[in-house]
Scaffold this active site. Structure first.
Site, PDB file in Angstrom:
ATOM      1  N   ASP A  65       0.855  -1.185   0.000  1.00 58.60           N
ATOM      2  CA  ASP A  65       0.000   0.000   0.000  1.00 58.60           C
ATOM      3  C   ASP A  65       0.894   1.239   0.000  1.00 58.60           C
ATOM      4  O   ASP A  65       1.907   1.290   0.708  1.00 58.60           O
ATOM      5  CB  ASP A  65      -0.897   0.006   1.240  1.00 58.60           C
ATOM      6  CG  ASP A  65      -1.922   1.119   1.186  1.00 58.60           C
ATOM      7  OD1 ASP A  65      -2.884   1.004   0.410  1.00 58.60           O
ATOM      8  OD2 ASP A  65      -1.751   2.110   1.922  1.00 58.60           O
ATOM      9  N   GLU A 108      -4.529   2.342  -4.543  1.00 62.80           N
ATOM     10  CA  GLU A 108      -3.078   2.480  -4.387  1.00 62.80           C
ATOM     11  C   GLU A 108      -2.455   1.225  -3.788  1.00 62.80           C
ATOM     12  O   GLU A 108      -1.400   1.274  -3.177  1.00 62.80           O
ATOM     13  CB  GLU A 108      -2.745   3.717  -3.539  1.00 62.80           C
ATOM     14  CG  GLU A 108      -3.128   3.635  -2.102  1.00 62.80           C
ATOM     15  CD  GLU A 108      -4.550   4.106  -1.805  1.00 62.80           C
ATOM     16  OE1 GLU A 108      -4.877   4.209  -0.615  1.00 62.80           O
ATOM     17  OE2 GLU A 108      -5.336   4.343  -2.737  1.00 62.80           O
TER      18      GLU A 108
END
Length: 186
Positions: A65, A108
């Site tokens: 992440d 993301e």
């Protein structure tokens, strides 16, 4: 007749080329050029099947992440956010083996599937990627780091259960301050 065969050949060639392109588009994330979520899920299932078939087989997974990605978008704009995601995809491809599967998991988040790799080796890969991202962006105006959950796929668990473990490790890395790696617990 020759003209008909040439015309048919030309159309057949183009049809084949277009079908190949359509197949590529159907499994690729448009922004990053990595595998999309659907194709990544398919690859996870393939690895789980290998685990079931071969007792000595190992496969590890990284769930990555981008730390504080919303801040990048809010501060520099969504185009810069897209540029960061593309740059990360390129870094991951550059620093991975040809046999590794890299996909955009969502937003993301990225996933790297590491066939034939134990947890110990996966930790080395994860740290290498984390450091590469940190070093690369240290030379820019934008501060970008990643948090990584790392785990080896367990034969007795489903794909969903394995990914849930690794996702929990990712959340632990974020809770401990980000820009770090955390190991999935059994």
């Amino acid at each position: 007749l020759a003209l008909v065969l040439v015309t048919f050949g030309w159309h057949y060639y183009n049809l084949k080329r277009y079908n190949t392109k359509l197949l590529e588009l159907s499994v690729t994330d448009k922004l990053t050029g990595l595998f999309n979520r659907q194709k990544t899920d398919e690859k996870l299932m393939e690895e789980k099947n290998r685990l079931q078939r071969y007792p000595d087989y190992h496969c590890s997974v990284l769930l990555i992440d981008v730390d504080f990605f919303k801040t990048v978008n809010d501060t520099y704009g969504h185009q810069m956010g897209d540029t960061v995601l593309k740059g990360l995809a390129d870094l991951f491809k550059t620093h991975s083996r040809q046999t590794d599967v890299i996909g955009r998991w969502g937003g993301e988040e990225f996933m790297v599937i590491l066939p034939h790799m134990t947890l110990d080796r996966a930790l080395v890969v994860a740290e290498n990627l984390r450091r590469c991202v940190e070093d690369f962006y240290a030379e820019t105006d934008i501060s970008v780091t990643i948090s990584v959950g790392v785990g080896e796929m367990e034969r007795t668990l489903s794909v969903h259960e394995n990914i849930a473990r690794i996702d929990s490790a990712l959340y632990q890395a974020k809770a401990l301050g980000r820009n770090r790696i955390s190991i999935a617990q059994g």
